[in-house]
Design a protein around this motif. Structure first.
Motif, PDB file in Angstrom:
ATOM      1  N   ASP A 118       8.333  77.460  50.959  1.00  0.00           N
ATOM      2  CA  ASP A 118       7.949  77.179  49.568  1.00  0.00           C
ATOM      3  C   ASP A 118       7.810  75.671  49.342  1.00  0.00           C
ATOM      4  N   GLU A 119       8.765  74.908  49.889  1.00  0.00           N
ATOM      5  CA  GLU A 119       8.699  73.449  49.745  1.00  0.00           C
ATOM      6  C   GLU A 119       7.428  72.893  50.396  1.00  0.00           C
ATOM      7  N   ALA A 120       7.023  73.499  51.490  1.00  0.00           N
ATOM      8  CA  ALA A 120       5.844  73.026  52.215  1.00  0.00           C
ATOM      9  C   ALA A 120       4.540  73.584  51.646  1.00  0.00           C
ATOM     10  N   GLY A 121       4.631  74.460  50.656  1.00  0.00           N
ATOM     11  CA  GLY A 121       3.439  75.009  50.024  1.00  0.00           C
ATOM     12  C   GLY A 121       2.764  76.119  50.812  1.00  0.00           C
ATOM     13  N   VAL A 122       3.522  76.819  51.648  1.00  0.00           N
ATOM     14  CA  VAL A 122       2.963  77.929  52.422  1.00  0.00           C
ATOM     15  C   VAL A 122       3.121  79.206  51.605  1.00  0.00           C
ATOM     16  N   PRO A 123       2.031  79.871  51.229  1.00  0.00           N
ATOM     17  CA  PRO A 123       2.121  81.027  50.341  1.00  0.00           C
ATOM     18  C   PRO A 123       2.586  82.292  51.069  1.00  0.00           C
ATOM     19  N   TYR A 124       2.974  83.280  50.284  1.00  0.00           N
ATOM     20  CA  TYR A 124       3.279  84.607  50.843  1.00  0.00           C
ATOM     21  C   TYR A 124       2.007  85.198  51.462  1.00  0.00           C
ATOM     22  N   ASN A 125       2.218  85.997  52.500  1.00  0.00           N
ATOM     23  CA  ASN A 125       1.132  86.659  53.239  1.00  0.00           C
ATOM     24  C   ASN A 125       0.226  85.671  53.973  1.00  0.00           C
ATOM     25  N   PHE A 126       0.756  84.489  54.245  1.00  0.00           N
ATOM     26  CA  PHE A 126       0.036  83.521  55.076  1.00  0.00           C
ATOM     27  C   PHE A 126      -0.039  84.085  56.497  1.00  0.00           C
ATOM     28  N   ILE A 127      -1.205  83.991  57.129  1.00  0.00           N
ATOM     29  CA  ILE A 127      -1.428  84.589  58.458  1.00  0.00           C
ATOM     30  C   ILE A 127      -1.326  83.521  59.539  1.00  0.00           C
ATOM     31  N   ILE A 128      -0.544  83.812  60.569  1.00  0.00           N
ATOM     32  CA  ILE A 128      -0.482  82.920  61.729  1.00  0.00           C
ATOM     33  C   ILE A 128      -0.707  83.737  63.010  1.00  0.00           C
ATOM     34  N   ASP A 129      -1.194  83.050  64.036  1.00  0.00           N
ATOM     35  CA  ASP A 129      -1.341  83.664  65.354  1.00  0.00           C
ATOM     36  C   ASP A 129      -0.110  83.361  66.201  1.00  0.00           C
ATOM     37  N   VAL A 130       0.384  84.375  66.884  1.00  0.00           N
ATOM     38  CA  VAL A 130       1.399  84.189  67.917  1.00  0.00           C
ATOM     39  C   VAL A 130       0.766  84.601  69.238  1.00  0.00           C
ATOM     40  N   TRP A 131       0.538  83.631  70.099  1.00  0.00           N
ATOM     41  CA  TRP A 131      -0.048  83.923  71.404  1.00  0.00           C
ATOM     42  C   TRP A 131       1.058  84.367  72.355  1.00  0.00           C
ATOM     43  N   ALA A 132       0.795  85.441  73.082  1.00  0.00           N
ATOM     44  CA  ALA A 132       1.774  86.002  74.014  1.00  0.00           C
ATOM     45  C   ALA A 132       1.176  86.079  75.404  1.00  0.00           C
ATOM     46  N   MET A 133       1.875  85.542  76.384  1.00  0.00           N
ATOM     47  CA  MET A 133       1.374  85.562  77.768  1.00  0.00           C
ATOM     48  C   MET A 133       1.093  86.989  78.228  1.00  0.00           C
ATOM     49  N   PRO A 134       0.003  87.182  78.974  1.00  0.00           N
ATOM     50  CA  PRO A 134      -0.299  88.516  79.501  1.00  0.00           C
ATOM     51  C   PRO A 134       0.398  88.797  80.831  1.00  0.00           C
ATOM     52  N   VAL A 135       1.159  87.818  81.334  1.00  0.00           N
ATOM     53  CA  VAL A 135       1.824  87.967  82.630  1.00  0.00           C
ATOM     54  C   VAL A 135       3.329  87.835  82.454  1.00  0.00           C
ATOM     55  N   GLN A 136       4.075  88.352  83.430  1.00  0.00           N
ATOM     56  CA  GLN A 136       5.521  88.189  83.448  1.00  0.00           C
ATOM     57  C   GLN A 136       5.886  86.865  84.082  1.00  0.00           C
ATOM     58  N   ARG A 137       6.886  86.240  83.541  1.00  0.00           N
ATOM     59  CA  ARG A 137       7.471  85.056  84.131  1.00  0.00           C
ATOM     60  C   ARG A 137       8.984  85.171  83.985  1.00  0.00           C
ATOM     61  N   ALA A 138       9.712  84.516  84.873  1.00  0.00           N
ATOM     62  CA  ALA A 138      11.170  84.552  84.757  1.00  0.00           C
ATOM     63  C   ALA A 138      11.607  84.040  83.401  1.00  0.00           C
ATOM     64  N   TYR A 139      10.963  82.976  82.909  1.00  0.00           N
ATOM     65  CA  TYR A 139      11.379  82.392  81.633  1.00  0.00           C
ATOM     66  C   TYR A 139      11.004  83.264  80.435  1.00  0.00           C
ATOM     67  N   ASN A 140      10.076  84.204  80.622  1.00  0.00           N
ATOM     68  CA  ASN A 140       9.770  85.183  79.578  1.00  0.00           C
ATOM     69  C   ASN A 140       9.200  86.434  80.239  1.00  0.00           C
ATOM     70  N   PRO A 141      10.069  87.419  80.504  1.00  0.00           N
ATOM     71  CA  PRO A 141       9.622  88.608  81.238  1.00  0.00           C
ATOM     72  C   PRO A 141       8.740  89.551  80.437  1.00  0.00           C
ATOM     73  N   ASN A 142       8.697  89.398  79.111  1.00  0.00           N
ATOM     74  CA  ASN A 142       7.871  90.299  78.300  1.00  0.00           C
ATOM     75  C   ASN A 142       7.500  89.604  76.990  1.00  0.00           C
ATOM     76  N   ALA A 143       6.491  88.735  77.072  1.00  0.00           N
ATOM     77  CA  ALA A 143       6.095  87.959  75.900  1.00  0.00           C
ATOM     78  C   ALA A 143       5.519  88.844  74.800  1.00  0.00           C
ATOM     79  N   MET A 144       4.826  89.938  75.157  1.00  0.00           N
ATOM     80  CA  MET A 144       4.265  90.820  74.137  1.00  0.00           C
ATOM     81  C   MET A 144       5.370  91.485  73.320  1.00  0.00           C
ATOM     82  N   LYS A 145       6.413  91.944  73.987  1.00  0.00           N
ATOM     83  CA  LYS A 145       7.530  92.552  73.271  1.00  0.00           C
ATOM     84  C   LYS A 145       8.193  91.531  72.356  1.00  0.00           C
TER      85      LYS A 145
END
Length: 528
Positions: free
Chosen positions: A356-383
């Protein structure tokens, strides 16, 4: 083939015994190139760094110490600016169907290999893209004053200023030594791009064939300069699905697999014909916010997103107890680890207040990119992305989950097309600079390793100052100051330091998890 999946409660038909002098590794994807100078992906490193090439210096995978490689010894001047390397004599390059060397490795190859990435005027600098992400992220081209040939087997490298991480960087997967003679021949033929497609190195294996999405084949380098006992034939079976890699491991079609899924670990441990290797990982999985885009250029927004997600639930659901909670960039195995580093907790009410302080409204849409491959540091980015989507819905943020083919994914990340991304970093050496500099400095943005696209002069000054100092305590204090700055600015949310796993057939000996880079097969053997 009998398809066996992670819930294996049945047995597969017995396969005929594989040849003793052949090893098959189930890899998860295609390498982007056969020259790790050009790419920081672990897929590329696995397929090339320790199979095809050598470096001046090497890391001992057991203790992380720097050891001789193609350089048999080295000296450092008292002012820390000049490094003199004595090279081994008689080291043979690969002889293949596409290149027959007429000389052994010498100083000219060292100068060619380093000048290619450090000099924009070098005839090979712009071949195959002209981007050298690891070196660019560290500005190593701006740190080296000169690379000079003293004689055929002695090279002198001079720096503009002391750099406490310099030797470690020469031992990373990316500092490979190429053949100047091969490069000159290709340039004369008008085919310079083949240098990175049909590779020639001095490593324990020489490249024979690559068929995209199917396999890579190597043969043992019969004139390798070190004693090895690896197989005569090495095959990378490219299998993108984790369940299918597991099936091939069980049937014996593969002798080792990349990135076994967390759900398969207990299955592997229960089977007598399989062995599970485990080691604490020098890695970090994180959620990076693209600070070059509004509203992610506002620290309040980045803090709000981090506050909105319960990190404990991510650890429980995605890592299944096979990781430790990340408070900062470096794991507890690092001498720069700060146990009392500040960390944002789960607080969705405060998150919404900051938005609210930053002026971001409700229902603001953002993208979260998730790796399509497994890595030790993130074994399931989609989940993980789906979990984050539910958390952000509670503070009025709508999440669009984005994924692509892995190589396209990484290309688009480098272009800054993302809003936020779930990704991570595997250390290339044990120095904390290998986390702090490539992940978040200004110079790391063009190279594509700074996924937050974040640039802060105060942070850069701390990281630069740490490079001028050899004392661990003083350097640690500077990194702890950097941690405090990152806590305030939140360019990324540290999530986890994951354990590394390797699954192999039980008749395979000498497989090791390499905490400092790509997989190695030079001493891997199959028992009769």
């Amino acid at each position: 083939m009998c398809l066996c999946f992670s819930a294996l409660l049945f047995s597969c038909s017995k396969q005929s015994a594989p040849p003793i002098n052949a090893i098959t590794f189930c890899s998860e994807s295609n390498p982007a190139t056969f020259n790790p100078q050009l790419d920081t992906s672990s897929t590329t490193a696995d397929a090339s760094a320790h199979q095809i090439y050598d470096r001046l210096l090497e890391f001992n995978p057991s203790n992380g110490r720097i050891e001789p490689g193609l350089a048999s010894s080295w000296l450092v001047s008292s002012d820390g600016l000049t490094y003199t390397f004595q090279l081994r004599r008689g080291v043979q390059f690969h002889s293949t169907e596409y290149h027959t060397p007429t000389r052994t490795f010498n100083a000219d190859d060292v100068i060619f290999s380093i000048d290619r990435w450090r000099k924009a005027s070098h005839p090979y600098h712009d071949v195959n893209g002209g981007s050298y992400p690891y070196f660019d992220s560290l500005s190593l081209d701006q740190r080296i004053s000169d690379v000079k040939r003293i004689n055929g087997y002695r090279v002198e490298i001079t720096l503009f200023q002391p750099d406490s991480s310099f030797l470690a960087n020469l031992a990373t997967d990316f500092s490979v030594m190429l053949s100047q003679e091969y490069a000159i021949n290709l340039m004369a033929q008008g085919k310079p791009q083949d240098l990175d497609r049909y590779p020639i190195g001095t490593g324990p294996y020489k490249f024979t064939t690559f068929k995209k999405n199917q396999y890579i084949r190597f043969k043992r380098h019969e004139d390798y300069f070190l004693p090895t006992q690896g197989p005569e034939q090495l095959v990378f079976d490219i299998t993108d699905k984790s369940s299918l890699r597991m099936a091939k491991l069980i049937t014996g079609e593969c002798d080792a697999v990349a990135f076994p899924s967390q759900s398969d670990l207990s299955v592997i441990e229960e089977r007598e014909d399989l062995t599970l290797l485990e080691k604490p990982g020098l890695n970090i999985g994180f959620w990076a916010f693209n600070s070059s885009k509004a509203p992610f250029d506002d620290p309040r927004v980045r803090q709000a997103l981090a506050l909105a997600v319960d990190k404990t639930s991510l650890l429980d659901a995605v890592y299944l107890g096979q990781a430790t909670r990340a408070k900062s960039l470096v794991p507890s195995a690092s001498w720069a680890y700060q146990s009392n580093a500040k960390e944002l907790g789960y607080n969705p009410v405060r998150a919404r207040e900051l938005l609210d302080e930053a002026g971001v409204p409700y229902n603001f849409i953002i993208d979260v990119w998730a790796m399509p491959v497994q890595r030790a540091y993130n074994p399931n980015a989609m989940k993980m992305a789906r979990l984050i989507k539910r958390y952000l819905a509670d503070i009025g943020i709508v999440v669009n989950i984005v994924s692509y083919d892995w190589n396209i994914f990484r290309e688009n990340l480098s272009l800054g097309m993302h809003d936020t991304v779930l990704i991570g970093w595997n250390a290339d050496n044990g120095d904390p600079d290998n986390f702090y500099r490539p992940l978040l400095t200004c110079d790391a943005i063009p190279s594509g390793t700074n996924r937050a696209m974040w640039c802060n002069s105060d942070y850069d000054a701390l990281i630069e100052q740490a490079l001028l100092i050899d004392d661990f305590d003083t350097r640690s204090a500077l990194y702890h100051q950097a941690n405090a700055l990152l806590f305030r600015e939140m360019p990324l949310m540290p999530i986890a330091h994951a354990f590394q796993y390797q699954a192999v057939r039980s008749d395979i000996d000498n497989m090791q998890i390499n905490p400092f880079g790509g997989i190695r097969f030079d001493d891997v053997v199959r028992r009769p």
